[in-house]
Design a protein around this motif. Sequence first.
Motif, PDB file in Angstrom:
ATOM      1  N   SER A   1       8.266  -2.744 -17.798  1.00  0.00           N
ATOM      2  CA  SER A   1       7.866  -4.018 -17.221  1.00  0.00           C
ATOM      3  C   SER A   1       7.372  -3.813 -15.796  1.00  0.00           C
ATOM      4  O   SER A   1       7.784  -2.872 -15.107  1.00  0.00           O
ATOM      5  N   LEU A   2       6.503  -4.703 -15.360  1.00  0.00           N
ATOM      6  CA  LEU A   2       6.173  -4.851 -13.951  1.00  0.00           C
ATOM      7  C   LEU A   2       5.684  -6.266 -13.737  1.00  0.00           C
ATOM      8  O   LEU A   2       5.242  -6.935 -14.669  1.00  0.00           O
ATOM      9  N   THR A   3       5.809  -6.717 -12.498  1.00  0.00           N
ATOM     10  CA  THR A   3       5.379  -8.058 -12.125  1.00  0.00           C
ATOM     11  C   THR A   3       4.382  -7.947 -10.983  1.00  0.00           C
ATOM     12  O   THR A   3       4.556  -7.125 -10.083  1.00  0.00           O
ATOM     13  N   VAL A   4       3.345  -8.775 -11.020  1.00  0.00           N
ATOM     14  CA  VAL A   4       2.367  -8.830  -9.941  1.00  0.00           C
ATOM     15  C   VAL A   4       2.416 -10.223  -9.327  1.00  0.00           C
ATOM     16  O   VAL A   4       2.303 -11.228 -10.032  1.00  0.00           O
ATOM     17  N   LEU A   5       2.597 -10.261  -8.012  1.00  0.00           N
ATOM     18  CA  LEU A   5       2.584 -11.497  -7.236  1.00  0.00           C
ATOM     19  C   LEU A   5       1.251 -11.560  -6.496  1.00  0.00           C
ATOM     20  O   LEU A   5       0.788 -10.548  -5.973  1.00  0.00           O
ATOM     21  N   ILE A   6       0.645 -12.721  -6.420  1.00  0.00           N
ATOM     22  CA  ILE A   6      -0.572 -12.891  -5.636  1.00  0.00           C
ATOM     23  C   ILE A   6      -0.163 -13.373  -4.244  1.00  0.00           C
ATOM     24  O   ILE A   6       0.546 -14.368  -4.108  1.00  0.00           O
ATOM     25  N   GLU A   7      -0.596 -12.621  -3.234  1.00  0.00           N
ATOM     26  CA  GLU A   7      -0.351 -12.985  -1.835  1.00  0.00           C
ATOM     27  C   GLU A   7      -1.664 -13.461  -1.229  1.00  0.00           C
ATOM     28  O   GLU A   7      -2.681 -12.772  -1.328  1.00  0.00           O
ATOM     29  N   GLU A   8      -1.627 -14.637  -0.630  1.00  0.00           N
ATOM     30  CA  GLU A   8      -2.836 -15.244  -0.081  1.00  0.00           C
ATOM     31  C   GLU A   8      -3.107 -14.790   1.348  1.00  0.00           C
ATOM     32  O   GLU A   8      -2.173 -14.677   2.157  1.00  0.00           O
ATOM     33  N   ALA A   9      -4.376 -14.564   1.660  1.00  0.00           N
ATOM     34  CA  ALA A   9      -4.777 -14.234   3.024  1.00  0.00           C
ATOM     35  C   ALA A   9      -4.312 -15.335   3.971  1.00  0.00           C
ATOM     36  O   ALA A   9      -4.411 -16.515   3.645  1.00  0.00           O
TER      37      ALA A   9
ATOM     38  N   GLN B   1      -4.330 -10.435  -2.067  1.00  0.00           N
ATOM     39  CA  GLN B   1      -3.940  -9.181  -2.694  1.00  0.00           C
ATOM     40  C   GLN B   1      -2.851  -9.407  -3.731  1.00  0.00           C
ATOM     41  O   GLN B   1      -2.151 -10.409  -3.704  1.00  0.00           O
ATOM     42  N   GLY B   2      -2.752  -8.451  -4.624  1.00  0.00           N
ATOM     43  CA  GLY B   2      -1.636  -8.423  -5.558  1.00  0.00           C
ATOM     44  C   GLY B   2      -0.522  -7.588  -4.964  1.00  0.00           C
ATOM     45  O   GLY B   2      -0.767  -6.643  -4.210  1.00  0.00           O
TER      46      GLY B   2
ATOM     47  N   ARG C   1      -7.143  -8.583 -10.132  1.00  0.00           N
ATOM     48  CA  ARG C   1      -8.579  -8.592  -9.830  1.00  0.00           C
ATOM     49  C   ARG C   1      -9.250  -9.846 -10.377  1.00  0.00           C
ATOM     50  O   ARG C   1     -10.105 -10.442  -9.718  1.00  0.00           O
ATOM     51  N   GLU C   2      -8.854 -10.252 -11.584  1.00  0.00           N
ATOM     52  CA  GLU C   2      -9.417 -11.470 -12.186  1.00  0.00           C
ATOM     53  C   GLU C   2      -9.099 -12.702 -11.345  1.00  0.00           C
ATOM     54  O   GLU C   2      -9.806 -13.708 -11.426  1.00  0.00           O
ATOM     55  N   ARG C   3      -8.064 -12.640 -10.544  1.00  0.00           N
ATOM     56  CA  ARG C   3      -7.665 -13.750  -9.694  1.00  0.00           C
ATOM     57  C   ARG C   3      -8.160 -13.590  -8.262  1.00  0.00           C
ATOM     58  O   ARG C   3      -7.693 -14.247  -7.352  1.00  0.00           O
ATOM     59  N   GLY C   4      -9.090 -12.673  -8.066  1.00  0.00           N
ATOM     60  CA  GLY C   4      -9.739 -12.527  -6.772  1.00  0.00           C
ATOM     61  C   GLY C   4      -9.017 -11.643  -5.768  1.00  0.00           C
ATOM     62  O   GLY C   4      -9.373 -11.653  -4.586  1.00  0.00           O
ATOM     63  N   ALA C   5      -8.036 -10.871  -6.192  1.00  0.00           N
ATOM     64  CA  ALA C   5      -7.358  -9.963  -5.273  1.00  0.00           C
ATOM     65  C   ALA C   5      -8.332  -8.882  -4.821  1.00  0.00           C
ATOM     66  O   ALA C   5      -9.124  -8.373  -5.619  1.00  0.00           O
ATOM     67  N   GLU C   6      -8.264  -8.546  -3.544  1.00  0.00           N
ATOM     68  CA  GLU C   6      -9.133  -7.513  -2.985  1.00  0.00           C
ATOM     69  C   GLU C   6      -8.491  -6.131  -3.064  1.00  0.00           C
ATOM     70  O   GLU C   6      -9.183  -5.122  -2.870  1.00  0.00           O
ATOM     71  N   ARG C   7      -7.205  -6.098  -3.313  1.00  0.00           N
ATOM     72  CA  ARG C   7      -6.474  -4.848  -3.479  1.00  0.00           C
ATOM     73  C   ARG C   7      -5.122  -5.182  -4.088  1.00  0.00           C
ATOM     74  O   ARG C   7      -4.756  -6.353  -4.199  1.00  0.00           O
ATOM     75  N   VAL C   8      -4.380  -4.151  -4.466  1.00  0.00           N
ATOM     76  CA  VAL C   8      -3.010  -4.327  -4.957  1.00  0.00           C
ATOM     77  C   VAL C   8      -2.137  -3.366  -4.166  1.00  0.00           C
ATOM     78  O   VAL C   8      -2.538  -2.244  -3.873  1.00  0.00           O
ATOM     79  N   ARG C   9      -0.951  -3.816  -3.821  1.00  0.00           N
ATOM     80  CA  ARG C   9      -0.027  -2.971  -3.079  1.00  0.00           C
ATOM     81  C   ARG C   9       1.347  -3.008  -3.720  1.00  0.00           C
ATOM     82  O   ARG C   9       1.657  -3.855  -4.552  1.00  0.00           O
ATOM     83  N   LEU C  10       2.181  -2.068  -3.303  1.00  0.00           N
ATOM     84  CA  LEU C  10       3.583  -2.048  -3.692  1.00  0.00           C
ATOM     85  C   LEU C  10       4.344  -1.295  -2.627  1.00  0.00           C
ATOM     86  O   LEU C  10       3.756  -0.593  -1.797  1.00  0.00           O
ATOM     87  N   LEU C  11       5.644  -1.466  -2.625  1.00  0.00           N
ATOM     88  CA  LEU C  11       6.515  -0.730  -1.709  1.00  0.00           C
ATOM     89  C   LEU C  11       7.448   0.127  -2.533  1.00  0.00           C
ATOM     90  O   LEU C  11       7.974  -0.318  -3.555  1.00  0.00           O
ATOM     91  N   VAL C  12       7.654   1.363  -2.080  1.00  0.00           N
ATOM     92  CA  VAL C  12       8.530   2.285  -2.782  1.00  0.00           C
ATOM     93  C   VAL C  12       9.408   2.984  -1.748  1.00  0.00           C
ATOM     94  O   VAL C  12       8.945   3.336  -0.662  1.00  0.00           O
ATOM     95  N   HIS C  13      10.669   3.153  -2.095  1.00  0.00           N
ATOM     96  CA  HIS C  13      11.615   3.793  -1.182  1.00  0.00           C
ATOM     97  C   HIS C  13      11.170   5.217  -0.891  1.00  0.00           C
ATOM     98  O   HIS C  13      10.726   5.937  -1.789  1.00  0.00           O
TER      99      HIS C  13
ATOM    100  N   GLU D   1      -7.127   0.164  -3.794  1.00  0.00           N
ATOM    101  CA  GLU D   1      -8.243  -0.659  -3.321  1.00  0.00           C
ATOM    102  C   GLU D   1      -9.470  -0.345  -4.152  1.00  0.00           C
ATOM    103  O   GLU D   1      -9.585   0.718  -4.735  1.00  0.00           O
ATOM    104  N   TRP D   2     -10.387  -1.282  -4.191  1.00  0.00           N
ATOM    105  CA  TRP D   2     -11.634  -1.075  -4.906  1.00  0.00           C
ATOM    106  C   TRP D   2     -12.774  -1.538  -4.021  1.00  0.00           C
ATOM    107  O   TRP D   2     -12.575  -2.353  -3.116  1.00  0.00           O
TER     108      TRP D   2
END
Length: 185
Positions: free
Chosen positions: A80-88, A102-103, A132-144, A182-183
């Motif tokens: 599983s994974l979840t993607v949250l959309i964060e607004e500029a 971004q996601g 991307r379909e929702r207009g995100a310009e990039r996707v990020r994540l945080l990892v320990h 990023e794309w």
Amino acid sequence: MTSGDYGVRGIRAEEWEAVKRLRLVALRDPVARIAFLETYEDAVDRPDSFYQDRAARSAEEPSGARQFIAETAGGEWVGSLTVLIEEAGSTDWAGARVERRQGHVVGVFVRPEHRGNGLIKALFDTGVAWARERGAERVRLLVHEGNPRAQGAYRKAGFVPSGVLMPFVKDETENEVEFVLEWPS
């Protein structure tokens, strides 16, 4: 999307019990302390309504968050994974200003017996495509910083460290590393 013997798709609202079961499995993983902010004890104590609401919100369209699962041909949920959309212009969970739409990937988990076969990339491909379909310009994540196995999996999925470090919420003497995909515009 499929990867070998797996299918990857968004969850449905009525699947909340399976969402809860997989989350509890994830929180028993040996690296759960550094991989997830939630503990097993907290998750098991949550009422069913919490999981019902989470699944319903994820299944809504349009949605600001979407949980994706990987399942075997026999219907077993194995990742599983979840993607949250964060607004500029907004502020993220840590109080940092979000510079562009971004996601943000959270809650990444693959059962140990299903790791190392490309499944994580299939999960990421589906989640990134959704963002991307929702207009995100990039996707990020945080990892320990102390989770090299996860960092390697994220690199294989195309993510690279951005150079941003954030204090780990559970222990501010430790850090989380931001990885980004990023794309071109």
